[in-house]
Design a protein around this motif. Structure first.
Motif, PDB file in Angstrom:
ATOM      1  N   ILE A 126      -3.160   6.451  -6.978  1.00 19.24           N
ATOM      2  CA  ILE A 126      -3.681   5.983  -5.755  1.00 19.24           C
ATOM      3  C   ILE A 126      -5.003   6.133  -4.901  1.00 19.24           C
ATOM      4  CG2 ILE A 126      -3.695   4.433  -3.378  1.00 19.24           C
ATOM      5  CD1 ILE A 126      -1.612   3.828  -5.729  1.00 19.24           C
ATOM      6  N   VAL A 127      -5.968   5.557  -5.720  1.00 25.67           N
ATOM      7  CA  VAL A 127      -7.334   5.987  -5.267  1.00 25.67           C
ATOM      8  C   VAL A 127      -8.503   5.119  -3.777  1.00 25.67           C
ATOM      9  CG1 VAL A 127      -9.602   6.053  -5.902  1.00 25.67           C
ATOM     10  CG2 VAL A 127      -7.630   6.128  -7.820  1.00 25.67           C
ATOM     11  N   PHE A 134       0.687   2.775 -18.782  1.00 29.80           N
ATOM     12  CA  PHE A 134      -0.436   2.449 -17.568  1.00 29.80           C
ATOM     13  C   PHE A 134      -1.442   1.725 -17.210  1.00 29.80           C
ATOM     14  CE2 PHE A 134       2.009   6.599 -16.937  1.00 29.80           C
ATOM     15  CZ  PHE A 134       2.054   6.691 -15.788  1.00 29.80           C
ATOM     16  N   LYS A 135      -1.785   1.017 -16.141  1.00 26.19           N
ATOM     17  CA  LYS A 135      -2.868   0.510 -15.815  1.00 26.19           C
ATOM     18  C   LYS A 135      -3.738   0.384 -14.588  1.00 26.19           C
ATOM     19  CE  LYS A 135       0.104  -4.023 -14.323  1.00 26.19           C
ATOM     20  NZ  LYS A 135      -0.094  -5.408 -14.643  1.00 26.19           N
ATOM     21  N   MET A 136      -4.483  -0.045 -14.333  1.00 27.85           N
ATOM     22  CA  MET A 136      -5.308   0.095 -13.322  1.00 27.85           C
ATOM     23  C   MET A 136      -5.222  -1.477 -12.533  1.00 27.85           C
ATOM     24  SD  MET A 136      -9.038   1.558 -12.898  1.00 27.85           S
ATOM     25  CE  MET A 136      -9.855   0.330 -13.735  1.00 27.85           C
ATOM     26  N   GLU A 137      -4.921  -1.342 -11.337  1.00 32.06           N
ATOM     27  CA  GLU A 137      -5.418  -2.947 -10.391  1.00 32.06           C
ATOM     28  C   GLU A 137      -5.921  -2.608  -9.662  1.00 32.06           C
ATOM     29  OE1 GLU A 137      -0.826  -4.412 -11.394  1.00 32.06           O
ATOM     30  OE2 GLU A 137      -1.374  -3.646  -9.404  1.00 32.06           O
ATOM     31  N   THR A 138      -6.753  -2.856  -9.024  1.00 32.11           N
ATOM     32  CA  THR A 138      -7.262  -2.966  -7.786  1.00 32.11           C
ATOM     33  C   THR A 138      -6.783  -3.406  -6.413  1.00 32.11           C
ATOM     34  OG1 THR A 138      -8.525  -6.107  -7.848  1.00 32.11           O
ATOM     35  CG2 THR A 138      -9.648  -3.807  -8.594  1.00 32.11           C
ATOM     36  N   ILE A 139      -7.466  -2.755  -5.197  1.00 26.65           N
ATOM     37  CA  ILE A 139      -6.158  -2.342  -4.139  1.00 26.65           C
ATOM     38  C   ILE A 139      -7.207  -2.663  -3.088  1.00 26.65           C
ATOM     39  CG2 ILE A 139      -4.159  -1.564  -4.969  1.00 26.65           C
ATOM     40  CD1 ILE A 139      -4.777   1.006  -3.583  1.00 26.65           C
ATOM     41  N   GLY A 198       0.017  11.405 -11.343  1.00 28.90           N
ATOM     42  CA  GLY A 198       0.303  10.836 -10.141  1.00 28.90           C
ATOM     43  C   GLY A 198       0.021  11.469  -8.687  1.00 28.90           C
ATOM     44  N   GLY A 199      -0.243  10.951  -7.463  1.00 30.07           N
ATOM     45  CA  GLY A 199      -0.653  11.354  -6.139  1.00 30.07           C
ATOM     46  C   GLY A 199      -1.571  10.931  -5.534  1.00 30.07           C
ATOM     47  N   THR A 200      -2.287  10.666  -4.395  1.00 29.96           N
ATOM     48  CA  THR A 200      -3.319   9.951  -3.797  1.00 29.96           C
ATOM     49  C   THR A 200      -4.398  10.870  -3.378  1.00 29.96           C
ATOM     50  OG1 THR A 200      -1.285   8.419  -2.249  1.00 29.96           O
ATOM     51  CG2 THR A 200      -3.564   9.130  -1.356  1.00 29.96           C
ATOM     52  N   TYR A 201      -5.676  10.274  -3.451  1.00 30.86           N
ATOM     53  CA  TYR A 201      -7.310  10.560  -3.698  1.00 30.86           C
ATOM     54  C   TYR A 201      -8.050  10.274  -2.667  1.00 30.86           C
ATOM     55  CZ  TYR A 201      -4.491  12.719  -7.537  1.00 30.86           C
ATOM     56  OH  TYR A 201      -3.636  13.679  -8.196  1.00 30.86           O
ATOM     57  N   THR A 202      -8.775  10.239  -1.702  1.00 27.31           N
ATOM     58  CA  THR A 202      -9.508   9.666  -0.022  1.00 27.31           C
ATOM     59  C   THR A 202     -10.385  10.285  -0.173  1.00 27.31           C
ATOM     60  OG1 THR A 202      -7.209   9.559  -0.041  1.00 27.31           O
ATOM     61  CG2 THR A 202      -8.793   8.665   1.422  1.00 27.31           C
ATOM     62  N   ALA A 203     -11.514   8.986  -0.583  1.00 26.96           N
ATOM     63  CA  ALA A 203     -12.722   9.575   0.002  1.00 26.96           C
ATOM     64  C   ALA A 203     -13.776   8.933  -0.270  1.00 26.96           C
ATOM     65  CB  ALA A 203     -13.399  11.162  -1.175  1.00 26.96           C
ATOM     66  N   PRO A 204     -15.273   8.799  -0.254  1.00 26.13           N
ATOM     67  CA  PRO A 204     -15.850   7.745  -0.705  1.00 26.13           C
ATOM     68  C   PRO A 204     -15.785   7.351  -2.043  1.00 26.13           C
ATOM     69  CG  PRO A 204     -16.931   8.870   1.465  1.00 26.13           C
ATOM     70  CD  PRO A 204     -15.794   9.789   0.914  1.00 26.13           C
ATOM     71  N   PHE A 259      -3.120   2.770 -10.204  1.00 27.78           N
ATOM     72  CA  PHE A 259      -2.867   2.960 -11.378  1.00 27.78           C
ATOM     73  C   PHE A 259      -1.291   3.449 -11.431  1.00 27.78           C
ATOM     74  CE2 PHE A 259      -6.882   4.674 -11.556  1.00 27.78           C
ATOM     75  CZ  PHE A 259      -8.024   4.445 -12.247  1.00 27.78           C
ATOM     76  N   VAL A 260      -1.143   2.157 -11.998  1.00 25.52           N
ATOM     77  CA  VAL A 260       0.075   1.569 -12.427  1.00 25.52           C
ATOM     78  C   VAL A 260       1.084   1.362 -13.286  1.00 25.52           C
ATOM     79  CG1 VAL A 260       0.440   0.337  -9.793  1.00 25.52           C
ATOM     80  CG2 VAL A 260      -0.051  -0.222 -11.939  1.00 25.52           C
ATOM     81  N   GLU A 261       2.404   2.000 -13.428  1.00 25.40           N
ATOM     82  CA  GLU A 261       3.269   1.585 -14.956  1.00 25.40           C
ATOM     83  C   GLU A 261       2.803  -0.204 -15.380  1.00 25.40           C
ATOM     84  OE1 GLU A 261       6.730   2.741 -14.842  1.00 25.40           O
ATOM     85  OE2 GLU A 261       6.891   4.782 -14.556  1.00 25.40           O
ATOM     86  N   GLY A 262       2.468   0.002 -16.722  1.00 24.01           N
ATOM     87  CA  GLY A 262       1.823  -1.375 -17.481  1.00 24.01           C
ATOM     88  C   GLY A 262       1.282  -1.513 -18.245  1.00 24.01           C
ATOM     89  N   SER A 263       0.881  -2.827 -18.709  1.00 28.36           N
ATOM     90  CA  SER A 263       0.741  -2.759 -19.802  1.00 28.36           C
ATOM     91  C   SER A 263      -1.085  -3.231 -19.354  1.00 28.36           C
ATOM     92  CB  SER A 263       0.437  -3.574 -20.794  1.00 28.36           C
ATOM     93  OG  SER A 263      -0.087  -4.347 -21.759  1.00 28.36           O
TER      94      SER A 263
END
Length: 202
Positions: free
Chosen positions: A146-147, A173-178, A123-129, A184-188
């Motif tokens: 959240i990246v 978990f699965k990775m999605e683009t935003i 979990g958490g939020t990671y903000t940088a280039p 990275f959210v719950e799911g397959s």
């Protein structure tokens, strides 16, 4: 700042300065205060939390990575890290075991970078280039996050060269683009839409 012998420490005021912890077990509670400087872990087992109900505790540095771990273990839970130095990271791992639990981390280079350790993000939020970066044939296991920024694969990462192998969505978990990053959210992972990560030679 001198933390002295291994043990439990609770900040009672803001502190400044570099700290090197090389052995023993440390539990450090920011307690809502600011630690300005770099923490270097060279063999110690270090846990950092923030008991303040508003989570006002902050670790920051204006001239280096905020936390550098070469060996030992680092566990951070619900803390805020802000790296204000150009070209530097929030957490930079050269080795050791790193567990990051629901933290808010920002930096001018990489929020977190794994360059030789075993790193797990919960979990958490990671903000940088580079919201997250890997190098030296390392990867990061991500159990929700959240990246805000890129997922960057350094040029020395010759084993884990794709986004799926360098930034591994944990079980369930699965990775999605935003917009502007990744989630990275719950799911397959079977139905996740994953893009290529950025690559460079740094």
């Amino acid at each position: 700042e001198d933390f002295g012998a291994a043990g439990d420490y609770t900040l009672a005021d803001d502190i400044t300065g570099e700290v090197v912890l090389s052995e023993g077990t440390y539990k450090i509670d920011l307690a809502g205060y600011e630690w300005k400087g770099t923490l270097k872990i060279q063999g110690a087992d270090v846990t950092i939390t923030d008991s303040d109900s508003n989570k006002y505790g902050l670790m920051t540095s204006d001239d280096n990575d905020v936390i550098i771990i070469e060996s030992g273990k680092l566990t951070t839970t619900e803390i805020t890290i802000a790296g204000n130095a150009g070209g530097c990271d929030g957490i930079f791992a050269k080795g050791g075991e790193i567990v990051i639990n629901n933290c808010t981390i920002s930096a001018l280079s990489s929020a977190i970078q794994n360059k030789g350790g075993t790193m797990t993000v919960n979990g958490g939020t990671y903000t940088a280039p580079n919201g997250m970066k890997v190098n030296n044939n390392s990867f990061i296991t991500v159990n929700g996050a959240i990246v805000e920024g890129d997922l960057n694969i350094g040029g020395d990462n010759t084993t884990y060269t794709t986004v799926d192998t360098a930034f591994v969505a944990g079980e369930g978990f699965k990775m999605e683009t935003i917009p502007g990053g990744y989630s990275f959210v719950e799911g397959s992972s079977d139905d996740a839409g994953n893009d290529d990560a950025g690559n460079d030679d740094a």
